[in-house]
Motif scaffolding. Sequence first.
Motif, PDB file in Angstrom:
ATOM      1  N   ALA A  26       9.204   1.990   3.765  1.00 38.97           N
ATOM      2  CA  ALA A  26       8.024   2.050   4.632  1.00 38.97           C
ATOM      3  C   ALA A  26       6.751   1.769   3.835  1.00 38.97           C
ATOM      4  N   ASN A  27       6.622   2.432   2.693  1.00 40.34           N
ATOM      5  CA  ASN A  27       5.432   2.213   1.870  1.00 40.34           C
ATOM      6  C   ASN A  27       5.391   0.789   1.313  1.00 40.34           C
ATOM      7  N   ARG A  28       6.541   0.253   0.952  1.00 45.07           N
ATOM      8  CA  ARG A  28       6.594  -1.105   0.418  1.00 45.07           C
ATOM      9  C   ARG A  28       6.176  -2.124   1.478  1.00 45.07           C
ATOM     10  N   LEU A  29       6.675  -1.948   2.682  1.00 41.22           N
ATOM     11  CA  LEU A  29       6.310  -2.855   3.777  1.00 41.22           C
ATOM     12  C   LEU A  29       4.830  -2.768   4.100  1.00 41.22           C
ATOM     13  N   GLN A  30       4.315  -1.541   4.139  1.00 41.36           N
ATOM     14  CA  GLN A  30       2.910  -1.370   4.499  1.00 41.36           C
ATOM     15  C   GLN A  30       1.981  -1.955   3.440  1.00 41.36           C
ATOM     16  N   LYS A  31       2.392  -1.893   2.187  1.00 41.28           N
ATOM     17  CA  LYS A  31       1.565  -2.423   1.100  1.00 41.28           C
ATOM     18  C   LYS A  31       1.561  -3.953   1.060  1.00 41.28           C
ATOM     19  N   ASP A  32       2.592  -4.570   1.596  1.00 39.75           N
ATOM     20  CA  ASP A  32       2.717  -6.029   1.550  1.00 39.75           C
ATOM     21  C   ASP A  32       1.648  -6.663   2.434  1.00 39.75           C
TER      22      ASP A  32
ATOM     23  N   LYS B 100      -1.109   6.238   5.127  1.00 38.70           N
ATOM     24  CA  LYS B 100      -1.700   6.760   6.361  1.00 38.70           C
ATOM     25  C   LYS B 100      -1.513   5.833   7.552  1.00 38.70           C
ATOM     26  N   GLU B 101      -1.330   4.516   7.312  1.00 39.02           N
ATOM     27  CA  GLU B 101      -1.161   3.574   8.419  1.00 39.02           C
ATOM     28  C   GLU B 101       0.222   3.668   9.068  1.00 39.02           C
ATOM     29  N   ILE B 102       1.147   4.331   8.388  1.00 37.82           N
ATOM     30  CA  ILE B 102       2.528   4.432   8.892  1.00 37.82           C
ATOM     31  C   ILE B 102       2.622   5.561   9.911  1.00 37.82           C
TER      32      ILE B 102
END
Length: 411
Positions: A17-23, A71-73
């Motif tokens: 989740a964090n990896r996707l959001q950071k991309d 926080k966006e997740i």
Amino acid sequence: MKQVVILGGGTGGNILANRLQKDRRSVRFDLQITVVDPEKDHLYQPGLLFLPFGSTTREKIIRRKRQLLRKEIRLVEQSVTSLDTIARTVTLADGSLLPYDVLVVATGTRIAPEETEGLTGEGWFKNRFDFYTLEGATRLQAALQEFTGGHLVINIVDVPIKCPVAPLEFAFLADDYFKRRGIRNKVKISYVTPLDNAFTKPVAANVFKNLLAEKNIDLVTEFNTGRVENNQIVSWDDRTVDFDLLVTVPLHNGAEFIKNSDIGDDLGFVRVDSATLQNPMHKEIFALGDATSVPASKAGSVAHFESETVHENIMRFLAGDEPLADFDGHSNCFIETGAGKAALIDFSYEVEPLPGSYPLPFFGPLRLLKVTRLNHWGKLAFRLIYWHLMLPARYLPISRHFSLRGKQNIT
């Protein structure tokens, strides 16, 4: 907006989740990333090994899931009751439907001690314990403190299990624990496994077999537990092992809603291609971590390496490109051996654990299949790496691809 739904907020789900959001591509594809998990707390599962011996505390191995996700997740704290792969919806416990464009199953495993006859009977949490759950590990700590002598049996009911080396580690740490208490001569320890050796991979299995022998821990192989009765574990061929204190590694299953879907196998693990981690029937569905059916270890390192492949293949799927056949089964694990020392293994689908150096070839500084103090410190340091680097999906200088560089090829 494309809906990417991740079922499970454990190691694999959190990292992904964090990896996707950071991309930055997540903005271009206009992604809404949602993690679904009924538990508010995130459990550092390697800590469960140390909890029974008083080497860690509950506070050190638990964090709030919400604090670990960007926080966006979106975080939905509910369980999943069913999956409709045709409508592309997930049904939640409150009856609501959650639609998805991409679904990732990261629901891990669950132990099922009730599936072994007699295991959860009158002696459950009295002289029969697991250490794969927080409750089991906590209750086992009290039982070990009160244990003054007798037969301690560590029994793997069946495979697969998560963290396949953890039962061995428990046996080694128990030997050290009773030595420190000055009662090792009053405790017989047996390691009872359905495997034909101490581990699944031959080279490592012989190393661990010798370690068990050095520590005067009996190794009982090819013991397929069928039931528990009268303080005995009984195999399907009627062999018996008596115990005063049983530490069980129960049967492991996947999520029930996966077992009832068209993407799960008989145990509830998700059928995916072993290299792409994509379901062959439903290309919009991926899985990682303990939830998959791939023949890799169910371990945190595997979830970490798999997250990189799944991340890239989700982006390729959204772009209309073919997935990368990229995951090679890479896994590495520290193995606590007691007395402030540990071993380390590094392997893949095709290559078993071999002696050598890690992570840098020919330099290390960690030694593979060697018992060293530095490996032990590496295991302890991993907890900080886990919370501060791995889960936030920050850069780690370790490739997801297995390498033979620095390893000794034993034939």
